[in-house]
Design an enzyme around this catalytic site. Sequence first.
Site, PDB file in Angstrom:
ATOM      1  N   ASP A  67      52.437 -24.084  94.735  1.00 51.90           N
ATOM      2  CA  ASP A  67      51.710 -24.679  94.616  1.00 51.90           C
ATOM      3  C   ASP A  67      51.813 -26.023  94.544  1.00 51.90           C
ATOM      4  OD1 ASP A  67      53.432 -24.616  92.325  1.00 51.90           O
ATOM      5  OD2 ASP A  67      52.005 -23.608  91.311  1.00 51.90           O
ATOM      6  N   ASP A 136      49.606 -19.973  79.916  1.00 49.43           N
ATOM      7  CA  ASP A 136      48.072 -19.913  79.756  1.00 49.43           C
ATOM      8  C   ASP A 136      48.229 -18.278  80.328  1.00 49.43           C
ATOM      9  OD1 ASP A 136      48.261 -20.435  82.518  1.00 49.43           O
ATOM     10  OD2 ASP A 136      46.449 -21.363  81.612  1.00 49.43           O
ATOM     11  N   HIS A 138      49.788 -17.931  83.771  1.00 51.01           N
ATOM     12  CA  HIS A 138      49.382 -18.108  85.327  1.00 51.01           C
ATOM     13  C   HIS A 138      50.600 -17.991  86.202  1.00 51.01           C
ATOM     14  CE1 HIS A 138      50.161 -22.819  84.368  1.00 51.01           C
ATOM     15  NE2 HIS A 138      51.231 -22.534  84.573  1.00 51.01           N
ATOM     16  N   GLU A 143      45.182 -19.121  87.171  1.00 52.46           N
ATOM     17  CA  GLU A 143      44.673 -19.209  86.117  1.00 52.46           C
ATOM     18  C   GLU A 143      43.915 -18.186  86.100  1.00 52.46           C
ATOM     19  OE1 GLU A 143      46.463 -21.389  84.627  1.00 52.46           O
ATOM     20  OE2 GLU A 143      45.866 -23.619  84.956  1.00 52.46           O
TER      21      GLU A 143
HETATM   22  C1  F6R Z   1      54.125 -24.240  89.068  1.00 52.40           C
HETATM   23  C2  F6R Z   1      54.746 -23.441  88.534  1.00 52.40           C
HETATM   24  C3  F6R Z   1      54.162 -22.487  87.529  1.00 52.40           C
HETATM   25  C4  F6R Z   1      54.950 -22.659  86.122  1.00 52.40           C
HETATM   26  C5  F6R Z   1      54.348 -22.627  85.202  1.00 52.40           C
HETATM   27  C6  F6R Z   1      55.585 -22.986  84.096  1.00 52.40           C
HETATM   28  O1  F6R Z   1      55.274 -24.477  90.617  1.00 52.40           O
HETATM   29  O2  F6R Z   1      54.775 -21.990  89.565  1.00 52.40           O
HETATM   30  O3  F6R Z   1      53.539 -21.212  87.495  1.00 52.40           O
HETATM   31  O4  F6R Z   1      56.278 -22.518  87.081  1.00 52.40           O
HETATM   32  O5  F6R Z   1      53.471 -23.766  84.895  1.00 52.40           O
HETATM   33  O6  F6R Z   1      56.211 -23.946  83.920  1.00 52.40           O
HETATM   34  P1  F6R Z   1      57.475 -24.800  83.080  1.00 52.40           P
HETATM   35  O7  F6R Z   1      58.842 -24.082  83.389  1.00 52.40           O
HETATM   36  O8  F6R Z   1      57.163 -26.194  82.846  1.00 52.40           O
HETATM   37  O9  F6R Z   1      57.201 -23.694  81.416  1.00 52.40           O
END
Ligand code: F6R
Length: 261
Positions: A67, A136, A138, A143
């Site tokens: 992303d 959440d 994702h 989402e």
């Molecule tokens: C970002 C991504 C997100 C993160 C998720 C957890 O490239 O793929 O799905 O893996 O938001 O983020 P952290 O590791 O900061 O808790």
Amino acid sequence: MEVIIQPDAAAAAKMTARLIADAINAKPQFNLGLATGATMEPVYAELAAMNRRNEVDFSRVSTFNLDEYIGLPPEDKNSYRYYMNYHLFDKINIDKKNTNLPDGMAADEVAEGARYEAAMKKAGGIDLQLLGIGSDGHIGFNEPLSSFASRTRAKPLTPATYRQNSVYFDPPETMPMRAFTMGVGTILDAKRIVMLITGAKKAGIAAQAIEGPLTSMVTGSAIQLHPAVVVVLDEGAAAQLTMREYYDWVFAHEPKWKNYR
Ligand code: F6R
């Protein structure tokens, strides 16, 4: 799905890095799917250290990130391009030409999704996709309610994600509210998936994704549909798993895990 529980976040990150390095060593021309976020920082530090020790070679590796924020140019320090350069690409022997992220500045969002999908296809598909999970549920920025059939596209972020990630922005309100993300369907096309979850705060969502019902309300639960998934957790994130005894049993006894114990 296989579930591996390590004593702490550092050990879980090391295990994840080893799984990635071993996969690359087995197939040096490798398409690696990458994630960003705090969870991945120690994984990238370990991969960089392994690269310095000549334990893994990135010279023939191509990468595709999950992303990118919409509206942030690559030089913005909150862009995922900047994160990847800083945490990994500038520290390993990868050819930057082979590193791919969605273009957050693309004028035509639909065309950018299609371009990214085509680039992955042309490369031969993702050999291993690294995933984290959001509070959440994702994966990537898929989402709640993202279709399990979704492909790379622009996605509005939830208030929960906004709260989770805006702490990195100064001021927090400058965080974009939308991002390009591979779809759940795109992620499920990867040949293998390695998901890393650390921290007690993620214990509830980890249990929902791993053991809960399949639901687009928790897009992380879609990993249950994939035939080759390893989830690595630390003790904190594993606290609400109900099949713990089985996971430890498999890790302790299956020959494939002998060198990782
Ligand atoms: C970002 C991504 C997100 C993160 C998720 C957890 O490239 O793929 O799905 O893996 O938001 O983020 P952290 O590791 O900061 O808790």
